[in-house]
Motif scaffolding. Structure first.
Motif, short mmCIF file in Angstrom:
data_model
loop_
_atom_site.label_atom_id
_atom_site.label_comp_id
_atom_site.label_asym_id
_atom_site.label_seq_id
_atom_site.Cartn_x
_atom_site.Cartn_y
_atom_site.Cartn_z
N GLU A 132 0.86 -1.28 0.23
CA GLU A 132 0.43 -0.11 0.39
C GLU A 132 0.44 1.40 0.04
O GLU A 132 0.45 1.95 -0.63
CB GLU A 132 -0.67 -0.25 1.28
N ASP A 163 -9.06 2.98 -3.41
CA ASP A 163 -7.81 2.16 -2.38
C ASP A 163 -6.46 3.22 -2.98
O ASP A 163 -5.35 3.55 -2.33
CB ASP A 163 -7.11 1.51 -3.09
N ASN A 167 -4.33 4.79 -0.12
CA ASN A 167 -2.68 4.80 -0.63
C ASN A 167 -1.60 5.74 -0.25
O ASN A 167 -0.38 5.99 0.36
CB ASN A 167 -2.77 3.80 -0.60
#
Length: 582
Positions: free
Chosen positions: A47, A124, A128
């Motif tokens: 990530e 995401d 991240n």
């Protein structure tokens, strides 16, 4: 768009984080604890890598985590403002300003310029990015010596892609050693050359050592039944490695490493008093009654036992030089790759920065000798520090965070490579020289590392850097996360791979190569990416495994042919060709 070619973009990018930093009287100030923040922000190497890539693309030309320069210092930003506020501002800064938000209005009145919105950073990617910022900004708060000049992107040049694809053929699946993921933890693949051909073995960290027989596997030795055997998923312990003595067919000797809880027995190499050892690594010699048998039966003895500060970065590999011939100095000598046990960043860097300790070192011992400290192994007389009262006789070289795999070049025996997994910035492969110091915890790759600074960053080298030996291969963390040590291709079946050192990245499942002729002490070898083909289709191991974290490993048989295996699902592939793509 390249912000250096369009200066006004730098100004706009500055504004985004100017609004996000430097004003602590916002009504949305974040009062959460460090644990709350860790749970709230994206966590994990994969990530953070994606977040770093986004940061490098959109922010790094203006911002760092150390000081106010073109843009403001981001240190501590996630402790100062709420995560939802950060998201809202990144998506639509003008809306936040016009809402009357104290922080946003104050900064707008100073700079008189709206930051452009970034609504395309969603899901995401946004999580991240914020996870990366949180990780690095929190680390900068711990920069005890206020060292400046940290490098978020230490190697800005991207690795070039070659036109070569490794052609894989699925071969077999190792049996599940657990009833939930990860189903298997296969880790080491090794050939045993015999007078009639070869035998192939593969191990699972949970304790099973298998022999591959007629494209299936059967248990040869099960270390999980050993007293106090210990393993923990994700930490690289359990049955770590194994190695057959070069005269196995005559003497029946096999060596293994495995872990047991700390203080199980007195260690030959003990952590200094006052520091807790979380576990111990044990090297065992197994003497089989019948070297040709398909299942081990015989006796055992302990060779050496060593304390480890923590569960990670332990005794990664033991290996005999496969190309040393009887009568040569290296024949029958066992190399041990020992990591720092995480001690370097846990307040005990002195354990990992010394020729008087085993941690962060490569050892070289004679398993059949008796002049070692416990009488169960020997010290080769040509080891570099024999007779030096201030250094350990067992050490061959030192300065490694996590020396993962060894490789020798059959065509050039002086090329002994050891891959070393980095902290958060640089992955490296080292050309090993007798007695050399490769720098950890003061170097990561060819960069300065400082355990008392921001431990997520590396720094430029000082002018006088003659003390340490730099790696011959390196890449940074916008290319991968943890280097998978590979092999010099020595086979005859794939001419396009001749003369290449082929290696990979463990979690990403990607592959690279360097020409063996380019691997020279004192210079960086060119690294090129390789693709993957399976069943006639260009693909990736992430697509094949359907897993974002691949956990790839490599193996090589006694004919020099290559094998690829994915640790978490137990799949083993043969490398059957290499195609040139258009």
């Amino acid at each position: 768009m390249n912000s250096r070619k369009f200066p006004f973009i730098n100004t706009l990018l500055v504004i985004v984080f100017i609004f996000l930093t430097g004003c602590k009287d916002s009504p949305k100030e974040n009062k959460e604890t460090a644990k709350d923040q860790k749970d709230k922000y994206a966590y994990g190497e994969m990530e953070w890598q994606q977040g770093m890539e986004i940061f490098n693309e959109k922010c790094a030309s203006c911002h760092n985590f150390e000081m106010n320069e073109i843009g403001p210092n981001l240190s501590g930003i996630t402790s100062e403002v709420d995560k939802d506020w950060l998201k809202a501002f990144i998506h639509n800064p003008q809306k936040v300003i016009e809402s009357g938000d104290e922080r946003a209005v104050a900064k707008f009145e100073t700079f008189k310029l709206y930051m452009p919105p970034f609504p395309e950073i969603q899901g995401d990617e946004l999580e991240n990015l914020l996870g990366f910022i949180h990780r690095f900004s929190e680390a900068e708060k711990k920069n005890k010596n206020a060292r400046p000049g940290g490098l978020i992107n230490p190697i800005p040049e991207k690795l070039a892609s070659s036109n070569l694809n490794l052609v894989l053929e699925e071969w077999l699946t190792i049996p599940a050693s657990a009833d939930k993921a990860p189903l298997a933890r296969i880790n080491t693949f090794l050939p045993l050359k015999t007078d009639t051909g070869e035998r192939l073995f593969i191990s699972d960290l949970r304790g099973e050592l298998y022999e591959i027989v007629d494209d299936t596997v059967q248990v040869y030795l099960d270390l999980s039944k050993e007293p106090d055997f210990f393993h923990s998923p994700g930490w690289g312990n359990g049955l770590g490695s194994f190695a057959f003595h070069p005269e196995f067919e005559k003497n029946g000797l096999l060596y293994t490493t495995h872990t047991v809880p700390g203080e199980t027995a007195t260690a030959d190499f003990a952590i200094p008093e006052g520091i807790e050892a979380k576990l111990q690594w044990v090297i065992t010699e197994w003497k089989t009654e019948n070297p040709s048998a398909k299942k081990y039966n015989g006796t055992k003895r302990e060779v050496v036992r060593m304390d480890m500060y923590n569960r990670a970065h332990g005794l990664q590999e033991i290996v005999f030089n496969p190309f040393a011939k009887k009568g040569e100095p290296d024949y029958g000598l066992l190399y041990l790759g020992i990591g720092d046990g995480t001690a370097a960043l846990a307040g005990h860097p002195e354990l990992t920065d010394s020729f008087s300790h085993i941690w962060s070192s490569i050892l070289r011992i004679d398993p059949l000798g008796t002049n070692g400290r416990n009488g169960n192994y020997g010290i080769p007389e040509d080891n570099p520090f024999v007779g030096d009262s201030e250094k350990l006789d067992e050490i061959w070289a030192r300065g490694f965070r996590n020396p993962h795999r060894f490789a020798w070049n059959e065509k050039n025996p002086s090329q002994m490579l050891v891959s070393n997994i980095g902290q958060h910035s640089v992955e490296e492969v080292n050309l090993i020289k007798k007695g050399a110091d490769y720098g950890w915890p003061n170097r990561e790759g060819s960069f300065l590392y400082d355990v008392d600074a921001n431990t997520e960053l590396v720094y430029p080298l000082p002018e006088d850097d003659s003390k340490y030996t730099n790696p011959v291969i390196q890449y940074d963390h916008d290319e991968g996360n943890a280097v998978c040590g590979g092999y010099f291709y020595n086979g005859d079946n794939i001419p396009l791979l001749k003369g290449k050192y082929i290696f990979g990245d463990i979690p990403q499942g990607t592959f690279f190569y360097s020409e063996a002729s380019d691997i020279v002490d004192g210079q960086q070898s060119k690294v090129l990416r390789m693709g993957v083909e399976l069943n006639g289709k260009t693909t990736t191991l992430k697509e094949i495994t359907k897993n974002t974290r691949v956990e790839v490993r490599m193996g090589q048989d006694s004919q020099g042919e290559l094998y690829i295996f994915t640790k978490s699902d137990g799949k083993v592939y043969k490398v059957i060709g290499c195609n040139e793509s258009n």
